[in-house]
Design an enzyme around this catalytic site. Structure first.
Site, PDB file in Angstrom:
ATOM      1  N   HIS A  53       0.849  -1.196   0.000  1.00 17.64           N
ATOM      2  CA  HIS A  53       0.000   0.000   0.000  1.00 17.64           C
ATOM      3  C   HIS A  53       0.884   1.244   0.000  1.00 17.64           C
ATOM      4  O   HIS A  53       2.047   1.196   0.420  1.00 17.64           O
ATOM      5  CB  HIS A  53      -0.894   0.014   1.235  1.00 17.64           C
ATOM      6  CG  HIS A  53      -1.960  -1.029   1.214  1.00 17.64           C
ATOM      7  ND1 HIS A  53      -3.079  -0.958   2.012  1.00 17.64           N
ATOM      8  CD2 HIS A  53      -2.095  -2.173   0.497  1.00 17.64           C
ATOM      9  CE1 HIS A  53      -3.852  -2.004   1.799  1.00 17.64           C
ATOM     10  NE2 HIS A  53      -3.278  -2.760   0.879  1.00 17.64           N
ATOM     11  N   GLU A  55       1.014   3.893   1.885  1.00 18.57           N
ATOM     12  CA  GLU A  55       1.562   4.307   3.178  1.00 18.57           C
ATOM     13  C   GLU A  55       2.729   3.418   3.595  1.00 18.57           C
ATOM     14  O   GLU A  55       3.760   3.910   4.060  1.00 18.57           O
ATOM     15  CB  GLU A  55       0.475   4.261   4.265  1.00 18.57           C
ATOM     16  CG  GLU A  55      -0.681   5.212   4.045  1.00 18.57           C
ATOM     17  CD  GLU A  55      -1.842   4.610   3.247  1.00 18.57           C
ATOM     18  OE1 GLU A  55      -2.971   5.098   3.386  1.00 18.57           O
ATOM     19  OE2 GLU A  55      -1.620   3.645   2.477  1.00 18.57           O
ATOM     20  N   CYS A 115      -6.104   2.350   5.615  1.00 17.88           N
ATOM     21  CA  CYS A 115      -6.762   1.109   5.999  1.00 17.88           C
ATOM     22  C   CYS A 115      -6.213   0.666   7.364  1.00 17.88           C
ATOM     23  O   CYS A 115      -5.240   1.245   7.857  1.00 17.88           O
ATOM     24  CB  CYS A 115      -6.507   0.034   4.943  1.00 17.88           C
ATOM     25  SG  CYS A 115      -4.826  -0.630   4.970  1.00 17.88           S
ATOM     26  N   CYS A 118      -2.385  -0.106   7.285  1.00 18.59           N
ATOM     27  CA  CYS A 118      -1.557   1.096   7.150  1.00 18.59           C
ATOM     28  C   CYS A 118      -1.617   1.941   8.416  1.00 18.59           C
ATOM     29  O   CYS A 118      -0.597   2.484   8.855  1.00 18.59           O
ATOM     30  CB  CYS A 118      -1.996   1.902   5.936  1.00 18.59           C
ATOM     31  SG  CYS A 118      -1.624   1.048   4.382  1.00 18.59           S
TER      32      CYS A 118
END
Length: 188
Positions: A53, A55, A115, A118
């Site tokens: 992801h 992040e 999310c 993250c």
């Protein structure tokens, strides 16, 4: 640069990820003292790695930048930048008097609300702030919903949607005991 410019760069990275087919519309930048020190974008489709992801990618890059000895930090360099031990903040519920600094002093800007994975990585990295552009409702409207995870986390392990079961605590206990008795352990 300010909030709007940092979020614009995160959104640019997110759009690039979509246009190149690398992953979803998620990009991030990490800042320190008003400068971007790391960029990340969703690369799940590019790498087939569900943890790629924006992040997490930005956190990994920030750590590499701030720790030139990484990825193999020797004991000689273990108390430098992100691993430098600092006292716990006043009023902290932390159980140890000092921990590694990690990314304290940094902020992360993301195209969408992080999310659960993250957000956990952001907490573990000890960043000072998270700023995001699109909220959870907007993210759900394009087909990405984390609501089920937040709901599942609140259930006892035996009631979760995946099997979560403790087994053979004596096996893991050996590693815990080794950590507990390590004279020169480095809390992170």
């Amino acid at each position: 640069m300010g909030h709007k410019e940092f979020l614009a760069e995160a959104a640019r990275l997110a759009t690039e990820s979509v246009e190149k087919g690398w992953g979803g519309p998620f990009g991030s930048v990490i800042t320190h003292d008003g400068d971007i020190i790391a960029r990340g974008q969703n690369r799940v489709l590019l790498t087939a790695d569900p943890t790629a992801h924006g992040e997490v990618e930005a956190i990994r890059k920030a750590v590499q930048l701030l720790n030139p000895e990484a990825p193999t930090v020797s004991e000689e360099h273990q108390n430098e930048y992100t691993l430098k031990l600092i006292p716990r903040p006043e009023g902290s519920p932390d159980v140890v008097p000092e921990r590694a600094r990690m990314l304290q002093g940094c902020s992360i800007y993301t195209s969408g609300a992080p999310c659960p994975m993250c957000m956990s990585a952001i907490y573990w990295s000890r960043m000072d702030a998270v700023y995001y552009s699109c909220d959870w409702d907007a993210t759900e409207n394009i087909g990405f919903s984390d609501a089920f995870q937040y709901e599942d986390f609140q259930k006892p392990p035996s009631e979760r949607s995946i099997t979560v079961e403790q087994m053979h605590p004596e096996l893991g206990g050996r590693a815990y005991e080794a950590w507990e008795h390590k004279k020169d352990r480095h809390p992170y």
